[in-house]
Design a protein around this motif. Structure first.
Motif, PDB file in Angstrom:
ATOM      1  N   ALA A 254      33.854  37.964  33.245  1.00 60.39           N
ATOM      2  CA  ALA A 254      34.564  37.983  35.723  1.00 60.39           C
ATOM      3  C   ALA A 254      34.836  36.696  34.809  1.00 60.39           C
ATOM      4  N   VAL A 255      35.711  36.224  35.843  1.00 62.32           N
ATOM      5  CA  VAL A 255      36.709  35.077  36.091  1.00 62.32           C
ATOM      6  C   VAL A 255      36.858  34.816  37.189  1.00 62.32           C
ATOM      7  N   ILE A 256      36.646  33.160  37.311  1.00 58.74           N
ATOM      8  CA  ILE A 256      36.791  32.598  38.978  1.00 58.74           C
ATOM      9  C   ILE A 256      38.275  32.845  39.690  1.00 58.74           C
ATOM     10  N   PRO A 257      38.421  33.207  40.948  1.00 54.60           N
ATOM     11  CA  PRO A 257      40.287  34.012  40.938  1.00 54.60           C
ATOM     12  C   PRO A 257      40.825  32.645  40.949  1.00 54.60           C
ATOM     13  N   ASP A 258      40.832  31.308  41.095  1.00 57.61           N
ATOM     14  CA  ASP A 258      42.045  30.071  41.239  1.00 57.61           C
ATOM     15  C   ASP A 258      42.034  30.175  39.453  1.00 57.61           C
ATOM     16  N   THR A 259      40.319  30.248  39.136  1.00 58.11           N
ATOM     17  CA  THR A 259      41.270  29.916  37.478  1.00 58.11           C
ATOM     18  C   THR A 259      42.184  31.477  36.806  1.00 58.11           C
ATOM     19  N   ALA A 260      41.678  32.567  37.030  1.00 56.81           N
ATOM     20  CA  ALA A 260      42.337  33.582  36.355  1.00 56.81           C
ATOM     21  C   ALA A 260      43.648  33.498  37.088  1.00 56.81           C
ATOM     22  N   LYS A 261      44.256  32.568  38.446  1.00 56.90           N
ATOM     23  CA  LYS A 261      45.362  33.027  39.189  1.00 56.90           C
ATOM     24  C   LYS A 261      46.198  31.865  37.773  1.00 56.90           C
ATOM     25  N   THR A 262      45.687  30.673  38.076  1.00 61.43           N
ATOM     26  CA  THR A 262      46.512  29.967  37.141  1.00 61.43           C
ATOM     27  C   THR A 262      46.778  29.948  35.220  1.00 61.43           C
ATOM     28  N   ARG A 263      45.741  30.873  35.030  1.00 56.74           N
ATOM     29  CA  ARG A 263      46.058  31.461  33.405  1.00 56.74           C
ATOM     30  C   ARG A 263      47.311  32.741  33.417  1.00 56.74           C
ATOM     31  N   MET A 264      47.508  33.019  34.931  1.00 56.39           N
ATOM     32  CA  MET A 264      47.857  33.935  34.951  1.00 56.39           C
ATOM     33  C   MET A 264      50.108  33.307  35.208  1.00 56.39           C
ATOM     34  N   TRP A 270      53.170  35.492  38.032  1.00 53.38           N
ATOM     35  CA  TRP A 270      53.315  34.985  39.508  1.00 53.38           C
ATOM     36  C   TRP A 270      51.959  35.624  40.173  1.00 53.38           C
ATOM     37  N   PRO A 271      50.669  35.494  40.936  1.00 49.89           N
ATOM     38  CA  PRO A 271      50.337  36.894  41.170  1.00 49.89           C
ATOM     39  C   PRO A 271      50.655  36.404  42.928  1.00 49.89           C
ATOM     40  N   ILE A 272      50.923  37.868  43.324  1.00 58.40           N
ATOM     41  CA  ILE A 272      51.024  38.110  45.053  1.00 58.40           C
ATOM     42  C   ILE A 272      49.810  38.503  46.210  1.00 58.40           C
ATOM     43  N   ALA A 273      48.637  38.823  45.211  1.00 55.01           N
ATOM     44  CA  ALA A 273      47.753  40.179  45.306  1.00 55.01           C
ATOM     45  C   ALA A 273      46.493  39.115  44.981  1.00 55.01           C
ATOM     46  N   VAL A 274      45.382  39.685  45.531  1.00 59.96           N
ATOM     47  CA  VAL A 274      44.243  38.709  45.706  1.00 59.96           C
ATOM     48  C   VAL A 274      43.629  39.449  44.860  1.00 59.96           C
ATOM     49  N   PHE A 275      42.553  38.587  43.913  1.00 58.96           N
ATOM     50  CA  PHE A 275      42.292  38.794  42.513  1.00 58.96           C
ATOM     51  C   PHE A 275      41.152  40.085  42.892  1.00 58.96           C
ATOM     52  N   ALA A 276      41.513  40.895  42.079  1.00 59.32           N
ATOM     53  CA  ALA A 276      40.151  41.971  42.029  1.00 59.32           C
ATOM     54  C   ALA A 276      39.125  42.414  40.865  1.00 59.32           C
ATOM     55  N   GLY A 277      39.462  41.609  40.111  1.00 54.41           N
ATOM     56  CA  GLY A 277      38.689  42.123  38.591  1.00 54.41           C
ATOM     57  C   GLY A 277      39.714  41.419  37.290  1.00 54.41           C
ATOM     58  N   VAL A 278      38.681  41.835  36.324  1.00 58.26           N
ATOM     59  CA  VAL A 278      39.289  41.603  34.627  1.00 58.26           C
ATOM     60  C   VAL A 278      40.183  42.783  34.396  1.00 58.26           C
ATOM     61  N   ARG A 279      40.072  43.806  35.184  1.00 57.84           N
ATOM     62  CA  ARG A 279      40.598  45.213  33.768  1.00 57.84           C
ATOM     63  C   ARG A 279      40.819  45.949  35.451  1.00 57.84           C
ATOM     64  N   ALA A 280      41.646  45.660  36.845  1.00 54.74           N
ATOM     65  CA  ALA A 280      41.211  45.804  37.534  1.00 54.74           C
ATOM     66  C   ALA A 280      43.071  45.692  37.832  1.00 54.74           C
ATOM     67  N   PRO A 281      44.546  46.404  38.100  1.00 55.58           N
ATOM     68  CA  PRO A 281      46.036  46.617  38.483  1.00 55.58           C
ATOM     69  C   PRO A 281      46.172  44.713  39.263  1.00 55.58           C
ATOM     70  N   TRP A 282      47.488  44.211  39.187  1.00 57.73           N
ATOM     71  CA  TRP A 282      46.899  42.845  39.365  1.00 57.73           C
ATOM     72  C   TRP A 282      48.341  42.486  39.753  1.00 57.73           C
ATOM     73  N   LEU A 283      48.679  42.673  41.220  1.00 52.43           N
ATOM     74  CA  LEU A 283      50.438  42.798  41.747  1.00 52.43           C
ATOM     75  C   LEU A 283      51.094  41.422  41.617  1.00 52.43           C
ATOM     76  N   CYS A 284      51.865  41.498  40.790  1.00 55.73           N
ATOM     77  CA  CYS A 284      52.680  39.562  40.568  1.00 55.73           C
ATOM     78  C   CYS A 284      53.598  40.370  40.343  1.00 55.73           C
ATOM     79  N   VAL A 285      54.186  38.996  40.082  1.00 51.57           N
ATOM     80  CA  VAL A 285      56.152  39.148  39.867  1.00 51.57           C
ATOM     81  C   VAL A 285      56.054  38.616  38.734  1.00 51.57           C
TER      82      VAL A 285
END
Length: 433
Positions: A254-264, A270-285
């Motif tokens: 697991a990872v803190i959402p803000d930390t996950a966004k920074t690492r992505m 660049w994430p444009i959706a809410v973080f759903a989990g480390v193994r869930a698809p994450w909409l980004c640009v």
């Protein structure tokens, strides 16, 4: 997609006692017929009747099922006698009470055939009660031999019995039947079903998890603070004590959402959706080409792979020229449909593994090749069990096995690869490509 000849389809249905009275459309749609056994109008699917072996008439199917389930009265009586009860009334049905005499105690009883023969529950309730009662001294001796000392009077084999565990000293209430007959053990503490709260807290602290809530039991979530990273977590005592599970953040699960966004962002997405989990698809640009993608955090950050299909230099590109191909493997008696971008070594790789190229078709865009491949595979798989991926149960998965199909049908008929290539060309026409 190659069609079945309507006359052949009609003959196959007639051979199964169904007379079609409407035109044949395809194998998946309902086909109006008359049952040649009962005369009812029915609408079965050709695929269900011919390929899957299902019956076409529900009424006839129900009659056949009922006839199979009907039980001969003499057979039923003989089976009840084998179980120790003698029927003295006529047999009605398996779930109806049946007046009998117990051949052990002589009492009149009315068990059901299903309970006695099918479920094996026994036919006499009086003998069942007697079996649960026994000498209290013998019962106590047997419990002591299993490590628990009774401190209350014995009632019966099914009620909880207050005892003291001779190993840990805890008061416990096991059932005689559970301990003696089922061998489950008498102490839930020694069996890890219950744990002293103070002992549980000490175990969690030893694993760097500081409990800040009351002990919920061995299997309930327990609010703790990780003594390494300071995050709030809800581990289960059983997982920590018996399997060594620790903080999910420290373990990378697991990872803190803000930390996950920074690492992505550091990886160029660049994430444009809410973080759903480390193994869930994450909409980004993609910050390089501006394309929308849905990579997984675990793939990008943890595994350092995957990401933008447009920027990738190794994978299939939807915006580049591509081709669809059909290959045949004589030893496997299989054919494979696949796609690749132009001027790649994909086909040559298959050739080195024993595949022979049958034909190809080129597209200006890879996305068109991908759509054609999916349409072709859908047409193949829709024909039934005989058109699934050609992979034997004892065979390892090979490159592209999910896009294959056997050339040999269940009836021994061999499919011409030219027919499979016609499926590809027909898919192109249907898609307007």
């Amino acid at each position: 997609m190659a069609r079945i000849d309507p006359e052949d389809a009609k003959a196959s249905m007639i051979a199964r006692s169904l007379w079609p009275i409407a035109d044949f459309r395809n194998t998946q749609e309902k086909w109006l017929c008359v049952c040649m056994e009962c005369g009812d109008f029915v609408s079965p699917r050709y695929n269900n009747v011919v390929n899957k072996g299902a019956g076409g008439c529900k009424r006839c199917g129900s009659k056949r099922g009922a006839s199979k389930q009907k039980l001969d009265a003499d057979v039923a009586k003989a089976r009840m006698i084998e179980k120790g009860v003698w029927p003295i009334a006529g047999f009605v049905k398996t779930l109806a009470p049946w007046l009998c005499v117990c051949m052990t105690c002589g009492e009149f009883v009315s068990p059901t055939y299903g309970s006695v023969v099918t479920s094996g529950h026994g036919g006499c309730k009086y003998c069942a009660v007697a079996s649960k009662t026994m000498d209290s001294v013998a019962a106590k001796e047997r419990m002591i031999a299993c490590g628990v000392w009774p401190v209350a009077d014995f009632k019966n084999t099914s009620d909880p019995w207050l005892c003291v565990c001779m190993t840990c000293g805890h008061f416990v209430k096991p059932r005689y039947n559970s301990v003696i007959h089922k061998g489950h053990g008498g102490c839930q503490f020694c069996g890890r079903r219950e744990v002293d709260p103070q002992h549980a807290k000490a175990v969690m602290i030893a694993h760097n998890l500081w409990p800040i809530a009351s002990f919920p039991g061995t299997s309930g979530p327990w609010l703790c603070v990780c003594m390494k990273c300071g995050e709030f977590v809800n581990p289960r005592y059983g997982g920590t004590a018996y399997r060594g599970s620790t903080c999910k953040f420290c373990a990378g699960k697991a990872v803190i959402p803000d930390t996950a966004k920074t690492r992505m962002i550091a990886k160029g997405y660049w994430p444009i959706a809410v973080f759903a989990g480390v193994r869930a698809p994450w909409l980004c640009v993609c910050m390089e080409c501006g394309t929308f993608n849905s990579p997984r955090y675990s793939s990008i950050v943890s595994d350092n792979q995957g990401g933008c299909s447009q920027c990738s230099t190794s994978g299939f590109r939807d915006d580049a020229p591509a081709l669809i191909y059909l290959m045949v493997h004589d030893a496997r008696n299989s054919a494979k449909v696949g796609i690749c971008n132009v001027d790649t070594g994909r086909i040559e790789k298959h050739k080195r593994n024993g595949w022979a190229l049958f034909d190809t078709h080129t597209f200006d865009l890879g996305v068109h090749a991908r759509a054609t491949e999916r349409a072709t595979l859908t047409a193949w798989r829709s024909r039934g069990e005989d058109w699934k991926a050609a992979l034997h149960h004892d065979e390892d998965k090979y490159d592209g096995f999910s896009e294959t199909v056997s050339l040999v049908r269940a009836d021994g008929h061999v499919t011409d690869p030219a027919q499979l290539w016609d499926d590809v060309l027909n898919s192109i026409k249907r898609l307007g490509l």
